[in-house]
Design a protein around this motif. Structure first.
Motif, PDB file in Angstrom:
ATOM      1  N   VAL A  48      -1.204   2.582   1.899  1.00  0.00           N
ATOM      2  CA  VAL A  48      -1.757   3.938   1.873  1.00  0.00           C
ATOM      3  C   VAL A  48      -0.631   4.964   1.962  1.00  0.00           C
ATOM      4  O   VAL A  48      -0.613   5.949   1.212  1.00  0.00           O
ATOM      5  CB  VAL A  48      -2.769   4.127   3.027  1.00  0.00           C
ATOM      6  CG1 VAL A  48      -3.181   5.581   3.177  1.00  0.00           C
ATOM      7  CG2 VAL A  48      -3.969   3.233   2.826  1.00  0.00           C
ATOM      8  N   GLN A  49       0.325   4.725   2.843  1.00  0.00           N
ATOM      9  CA  GLN A  49       1.447   5.647   2.993  1.00  0.00           C
ATOM     10  C   GLN A  49       2.288   5.708   1.721  1.00  0.00           C
ATOM     11  O   GLN A  49       2.746   6.777   1.324  1.00  0.00           O
ATOM     12  CB  GLN A  49       2.318   5.227   4.178  1.00  0.00           C
ATOM     13  CG  GLN A  49       1.647   5.401   5.517  1.00  0.00           C
ATOM     14  CD  GLN A  49       1.378   6.858   5.812  1.00  0.00           C
ATOM     15  OE1 GLN A  49       2.278   7.693   5.741  1.00  0.00           O
ATOM     16  NE2 GLN A  49       0.133   7.165   6.126  1.00  0.00           N
ATOM     17  N   LEU A  50       2.500   4.567   1.073  1.00  0.00           N
ATOM     18  CA  LEU A  50       3.268   4.537  -0.172  1.00  0.00           C
ATOM     19  C   LEU A  50       2.568   5.333  -1.257  1.00  0.00           C
ATOM     20  O   LEU A  50       3.217   6.086  -1.995  1.00  0.00           O
ATOM     21  CB  LEU A  50       3.475   3.085  -0.614  1.00  0.00           C
ATOM     22  CG  LEU A  50       4.243   2.883  -1.909  1.00  0.00           C
ATOM     23  CD1 LEU A  50       5.669   3.410  -1.781  1.00  0.00           C
ATOM     24  CD2 LEU A  50       4.244   1.410  -2.298  1.00  0.00           C
ATOM     25  N   ARG A  51       1.262   5.195  -1.364  1.00  0.00           N
ATOM     26  CA  ARG A  51       0.516   5.964  -2.366  1.00  0.00           C
ATOM     27  C   ARG A  51       0.629   7.465  -2.100  1.00  0.00           C
ATOM     28  O   ARG A  51       0.798   8.248  -3.033  1.00  0.00           O
ATOM     29  CB  ARG A  51      -0.948   5.540  -2.363  1.00  0.00           C
ATOM     30  CG  ARG A  51      -1.165   4.182  -2.987  1.00  0.00           C
ATOM     31  CD  ARG A  51      -2.618   3.826  -3.061  1.00  0.00           C
ATOM     32  NE  ARG A  51      -3.328   4.797  -3.883  1.00  0.00           N
ATOM     33  CZ  ARG A  51      -4.632   5.006  -3.824  1.00  0.00           C
ATOM     34  NH1 ARG A  51      -5.367   4.339  -2.977  1.00  0.00           N
ATOM     35  NH2 ARG A  51      -5.201   5.888  -4.609  1.00  0.00           N
ATOM     36  N   GLN A  52       0.547   7.861  -0.838  1.00  0.00           N
ATOM     37  CA  GLN A  52       0.666   9.279  -0.499  1.00  0.00           C
ATOM     38  C   GLN A  52       2.066   9.794  -0.824  1.00  0.00           C
ATOM     39  O   GLN A  52       2.219  10.908  -1.341  1.00  0.00           O
ATOM     40  CB  GLN A  52       0.343   9.507   0.968  1.00  0.00           C
ATOM     41  CG  GLN A  52      -1.107   9.340   1.309  1.00  0.00           C
ATOM     42  CD  GLN A  52      -1.391   9.517   2.787  1.00  0.00           C
ATOM     43  OE1 GLN A  52      -0.485   9.656   3.602  1.00  0.00           O
ATOM     44  NE2 GLN A  52      -2.665   9.483   3.160  1.00  0.00           N
ATOM     45  N   LEU A  53       3.075   8.997  -0.525  1.00  0.00           N
ATOM     46  CA  LEU A  53       4.450   9.399  -0.808  1.00  0.00           C
ATOM     47  C   LEU A  53       4.673   9.548  -2.306  1.00  0.00           C
ATOM     48  O   LEU A  53       5.269  10.529  -2.756  1.00  0.00           O
ATOM     49  CB  LEU A  53       5.431   8.376  -0.233  1.00  0.00           C
ATOM     50  CG  LEU A  53       6.913   8.628  -0.515  1.00  0.00           C
ATOM     51  CD1 LEU A  53       7.354   9.946   0.098  1.00  0.00           C
ATOM     52  CD2 LEU A  53       7.739   7.469  -0.007  1.00  0.00           C
ATOM     53  N   VAL A  83      -5.278  -6.510   9.593  1.00  0.00           N
ATOM     54  CA  VAL A  83      -5.672  -5.887   8.327  1.00  0.00           C
ATOM     55  C   VAL A  83      -5.111  -4.479   8.245  1.00  0.00           C
ATOM     56  O   VAL A  83      -4.596  -4.056   7.201  1.00  0.00           O
ATOM     57  CB  VAL A  83      -7.209  -5.906   8.170  1.00  0.00           C
ATOM     58  CG1 VAL A  83      -7.654  -5.044   7.004  1.00  0.00           C
ATOM     59  CG2 VAL A  83      -7.697  -7.331   8.001  1.00  0.00           C
ATOM     60  N   TRP A  84      -5.191  -3.740   9.340  1.00  0.00           N
ATOM     61  CA  TRP A  84      -4.642  -2.378   9.386  1.00  0.00           C
ATOM     62  C   TRP A  84      -3.143  -2.393   9.079  1.00  0.00           C
ATOM     63  O   TRP A  84      -2.657  -1.570   8.304  1.00  0.00           O
ATOM     64  CB  TRP A  84      -4.881  -1.772  10.764  1.00  0.00           C
ATOM     65  CG  TRP A  84      -4.285  -0.412  10.932  1.00  0.00           C
ATOM     66  CD1 TRP A  84      -3.049  -0.118  11.429  1.00  0.00           C
ATOM     67  CD2 TRP A  84      -4.873   0.835  10.599  1.00  0.00           C
ATOM     68  NE1 TRP A  84      -2.843   1.230  11.433  1.00  0.00           N
ATOM     69  CE2 TRP A  84      -3.953   1.843  10.920  1.00  0.00           C
ATOM     70  CE3 TRP A  84      -6.103   1.191  10.064  1.00  0.00           C
ATOM     71  CZ2 TRP A  84      -4.226   3.187  10.705  1.00  0.00           C
ATOM     72  CZ3 TRP A  84      -6.359   2.532   9.869  1.00  0.00           C
ATOM     73  CH2 TRP A  84      -5.436   3.506  10.184  1.00  0.00           C
ATOM     74  N   ASN A  85      -2.416  -3.338   9.669  1.00  0.00           N
ATOM     75  CA  ASN A  85      -0.973  -3.431   9.452  1.00  0.00           C
ATOM     76  C   ASN A  85      -0.627  -3.805   8.019  1.00  0.00           C
ATOM     77  O   ASN A  85       0.477  -3.508   7.560  1.00  0.00           O
ATOM     78  CB  ASN A  85      -0.342  -4.443  10.412  1.00  0.00           C
ATOM     79  CG  ASN A  85      -0.197  -3.887  11.799  1.00  0.00           C
ATOM     80  OD1 ASN A  85      -0.117  -2.691  11.994  1.00  0.00           O
ATOM     81  ND2 ASN A  85      -0.181  -4.772  12.779  1.00  0.00           N
ATOM     82  N   MET A  86      -1.541  -4.435   7.316  1.00  0.00           N
ATOM     83  CA  MET A  86      -1.294  -4.752   5.908  1.00  0.00           C
ATOM     84  C   MET A  86      -1.640  -3.580   4.994  1.00  0.00           C
ATOM     85  O   MET A  86      -0.973  -3.362   3.990  1.00  0.00           O
ATOM     86  CB  MET A  86      -2.107  -5.982   5.483  1.00  0.00           C
ATOM     87  CG  MET A  86      -1.590  -7.265   6.073  1.00  0.00           C
ATOM     88  SD  MET A  86      -2.396  -8.731   5.418  1.00  0.00           S
ATOM     89  CE  MET A  86      -4.108  -8.440   5.809  1.00  0.00           C
ATOM     90  N   LEU A  87      -2.682  -2.822   5.330  1.00  0.00           N
ATOM     91  CA  LEU A  87      -3.153  -1.758   4.447  1.00  0.00           C
ATOM     92  C   LEU A  87      -2.451  -0.416   4.661  1.00  0.00           C
ATOM     93  O   LEU A  87      -2.254   0.331   3.701  1.00  0.00           O
ATOM     94  CB  LEU A  87      -4.656  -1.564   4.616  1.00  0.00           C
ATOM     95  CG  LEU A  87      -5.530  -2.720   4.160  1.00  0.00           C
ATOM     96  CD1 LEU A  87      -6.993  -2.405   4.422  1.00  0.00           C
ATOM     97  CD2 LEU A  87      -5.299  -3.034   2.700  1.00  0.00           C
ATOM     98  N   TRP A  88      -2.079  -0.100   5.873  1.00  0.00           N
ATOM     99  CA  TRP A  88      -1.530   1.217   6.171  1.00  0.00           C
ATOM    100  C   TRP A  88      -0.240   1.521   5.396  1.00  0.00           C
ATOM    101  O   TRP A  88      -0.106   2.622   4.856  1.00  0.00           O
ATOM    102  CB  TRP A  88      -1.315   1.381   7.667  1.00  0.00           C
ATOM    103  CG  TRP A  88      -0.876   2.759   8.038  1.00  0.00           C
ATOM    104  CD1 TRP A  88       0.313   3.122   8.572  1.00  0.00           C
ATOM    105  CD2 TRP A  88      -1.624   3.970   7.886  1.00  0.00           C
ATOM    106  NE1 TRP A  88       0.347   4.481   8.760  1.00  0.00           N
ATOM    107  CE2 TRP A  88      -0.821   5.029   8.339  1.00  0.00           C
ATOM    108  CE3 TRP A  88      -2.892   4.256   7.392  1.00  0.00           C
ATOM    109  CZ2 TRP A  88      -1.245   6.350   8.323  1.00  0.00           C
ATOM    110  CZ3 TRP A  88      -3.316   5.573   7.370  1.00  0.00           C
ATOM    111  CH2 TRP A  88      -2.499   6.596   7.843  1.00  0.00           C
ATOM    112  N   PRO A  89       0.718   0.590   5.287  1.00  0.00           N
ATOM    113  CA  PRO A  89       1.913   0.897   4.479  1.00  0.00           C
ATOM    114  C   PRO A  89       1.577   1.173   3.013  1.00  0.00           C
ATOM    115  O   PRO A  89       2.205   2.023   2.384  1.00  0.00           O
ATOM    116  CB  PRO A  89       2.774  -0.365   4.601  1.00  0.00           C
ATOM    117  CG  PRO A  89       2.340  -0.993   5.863  1.00  0.00           C
ATOM    118  CD  PRO A  89       0.873  -0.690   5.971  1.00  0.00           C
TER     119      PRO A  89
END
Length: 50
Positions: free
Chosen positions: A34-39, A26-32
């Motif tokens: 989150v990073q895309l939203r921050q970028l 689940v972490w591997n699916m959600l973390w990218p």
């Protein structure tokens, strides 16, 4: 059914391993995401400054 859950005495190890694996997946699916939203937010802020 109880024997199936206990997995021959290794139930705690087996089920905790499954749980940890599920959390990692689940972490591997959600973390990218989150990073895309921050970028995108950072890029939007930089565009507003220019």
């Amino acid at each position: 059914m109880s024997d199936w859950w206990s997995m021959g005495g290794y139930g705690a190890y087996v089920w905790s391993s499954f749980g940890i694996a599920a959390v990692v997946l689940v972490w591997n699916m959600l973390w990218p995401y989150v990073q895309l939203r921050q970028l995108r937010r950072r890029l939007r802020q930089e565009e507003e400054q220019v």
